[in-house]
Design a protein around this motif. Structure first.
Motif, short mmCIF file in Angstrom:
data_model
loop_
_atom_site.label_atom_id
_atom_site.label_comp_id
_atom_site.label_asym_id
_atom_site.label_seq_id
_atom_site.Cartn_x
_atom_site.Cartn_y
_atom_site.Cartn_z
N UNK A 181 0.68 5.59 14.84
CA UNK A 181 0.51 6.34 13.59
C UNK A 181 0.93 7.80 13.76
N UNK A 182 0.53 8.43 14.86
CA UNK A 182 0.97 9.82 15.10
C UNK A 182 2.49 9.88 15.12
N UNK A 183 3.12 8.96 15.85
CA UNK A 183 4.59 8.97 15.96
C UNK A 183 5.25 8.87 14.59
N UNK A 184 4.79 7.94 13.76
CA UNK A 184 5.41 7.78 12.44
C UNK A 184 5.15 9.00 11.56
N UNK A 185 3.95 9.55 11.63
CA UNK A 185 3.65 10.74 10.83
C UNK A 185 4.57 11.89 11.23
N UNK A 236 0.84 -1.20 0.00
CA UNK A 236 0.00 0.00 0.00
C UNK A 236 0.88 1.25 0.00
N UNK A 237 0.62 2.14 -0.93
CA UNK A 237 1.42 3.36 -1.01
C UNK A 237 0.80 4.47 -0.17
N UNK A 238 1.59 5.00 0.73
CA UNK A 238 1.18 6.16 1.53
C UNK A 238 1.96 7.36 1.00
N UNK A 239 1.24 8.36 0.55
CA UNK A 239 1.88 9.54 -0.05
C UNK A 239 2.78 10.25 0.97
N UNK A 240 3.81 10.91 0.44
CA UNK A 240 4.76 11.63 1.30
C UNK A 240 4.09 12.74 2.10
N UNK A 241 2.98 13.27 1.55
CA UNK A 241 2.28 14.35 2.25
C UNK A 241 0.87 13.94 2.67
N UNK A 242 0.63 12.62 2.79
CA UNK A 242 -0.67 12.15 3.28
C UNK A 242 -0.92 12.73 4.68
N UNK A 298 -15.72 21.78 10.50
CA UNK A 298 -15.10 22.42 11.65
C UNK A 298 -14.44 23.73 11.29
N UNK A 299 -13.77 24.29 12.28
CA UNK A 299 -13.04 25.55 12.10
C UNK A 299 -11.59 25.35 12.52
N UNK A 300 -10.61 25.79 11.73
CA UNK A 300 -10.77 26.32 10.38
C UNK A 300 -11.14 25.20 9.40
N UNK A 301 -11.41 25.55 8.17
CA UNK A 301 -11.86 24.59 7.18
C UNK A 301 -10.78 23.55 6.87
N UNK A 302 -11.11 22.29 7.13
CA UNK A 302 -10.17 21.20 6.85
C UNK A 302 -9.91 21.09 5.35
N UNK A 303 -10.94 21.20 4.55
CA UNK A 303 -10.79 21.09 3.09
C UNK A 303 -9.88 22.18 2.54
N UNK A 304 -10.08 23.41 2.99
CA UNK A 304 -9.23 24.52 2.52
C UNK A 304 -7.78 24.29 2.92
N UNK A 305 -7.57 23.82 4.15
CA UNK A 305 -6.20 23.59 4.63
C UNK A 305 -5.53 22.47 3.85
N UNK A 306 -6.24 21.35 3.68
CA UNK A 306 -5.67 20.22 2.93
C UNK A 306 -5.34 20.62 1.50
N UNK A 307 -6.23 21.38 0.88
CA UNK A 307 -5.99 21.85 -0.49
C UNK A 307 -4.76 22.74 -0.53
N UNK A 308 -4.63 23.62 0.46
CA UNK A 308 -3.48 24.52 0.53
C UNK A 308 -2.17 23.78 0.73
N UNK A 309 -2.23 22.63 1.41
CA UNK A 309 -1.04 21.80 1.63
C UNK A 309 -0.83 20.79 0.50
N UNK A 367 -2.65 18.23 -0.28
CA UNK A 367 -2.88 16.87 0.22
C UNK A 367 -4.04 16.23 -0.55
N UNK A 368 -3.81 15.03 -1.07
CA UNK A 368 -4.85 14.30 -1.78
C UNK A 368 -5.27 13.02 -1.05
N UNK A 369 -4.44 12.60 -0.08
CA UNK A 369 -4.70 11.35 0.64
C UNK A 369 -4.79 11.64 2.14
#
Length: 195
Positions: A39-43, A1-7, A101-112, A114-116
């Motif tokens: 998972x948090x530790x590895x991320x 399974x491939x986990x993206x570098x910026x997942x 939620x606040x701030x917008x998760x979608x906006x933040x992920x898009x700005x970073x 992130x696709x995964x």
């Protein structure tokens, strides 16, 4: 399974209020916290982005009420906040989906860029499932490590009840079979992210 570098790892509602067995009832998956921590530790070690989501309940009497002791993150999560090399975000919400939620998760992920996203936390069939469904609808590649979350027995309509295990299985089948998310195991995600 491939986990993206910026997942992005999205850690949902791992709060002290969920330890109130008198309020919530019996839970499943006693290994959830250990898997979430791994998972948090590895991320954080690999510099991937981590999103911490907190539920500020507006429901009267909720153990997750804003300002209450139960609203705080469990110690193992709080101790890890701010320790990563990658981007980090705190989202607060009043409803099931972290995308509302606040701030917008979608906006933040898009700005970073992130696709995964990898969803972990509490509860499997509530906020985790709702966030996964929305993430899938929004076009994210959603991974759902089922052993890095837990839920509780629940009563429904018509005198029906379901155990936590039954609810977990139903969530897994709905998300995976409906192609909202890929339901996986923590071990597979760790291997994919480390390699």
């Amino acid at each position: 399974m491939k986990i993206e570098e910026n997942a992005a790892l999205v850690v949902i509602d791992v709060q002290k209020g969920f330890e109130d067995e008198g309020f919530w009832g019996r839970r499943d998956n006693p290994d959830a916290e250990e898997n979430i921590a791994a998972l948090i530790d590895l991320w954080q070690e690999t510099g991937r982005p981590v999103v911490f989501v907190r539920h500020d309940s507006a429901r009267e009497g909720s153990p997750l009420a804003a300002g209450s002791a139960g609203n705080a993150f469990k110690d193992f999560v709080e101790e890890r906040r701010g320790k990563g090399r990658g981007a980090e975000l705190l989202v607060t919400k009043h409803v099931n989906s972290a995308f509302y939620g606040e701030p917008s998760l979608d906006v933040w992920l898009t700005g970073e860029d992130v696709a995964q996203i990898v969803i972990v936390g509490i509860q499997t069939n509530m906020c985790n499932e709702t966030t996964a469904r929305m993430g899938g609808n929004l076009g994210y590649d959603v991974l759902f490590p089922l052993d890095a979350m837990h839920t509780f027995d629940l009563a429904g309509p018509f005198g029906w009840t379901s155990t936590a295990e039954e609810l977990t299985r139903a969530t897994a089948v709905s998300l995976h079979g409906g192609q909202f998310a890929r339901v996986v195991r923590t071990e597979d995600v760790l291997k994919g992210a480390a390699g």
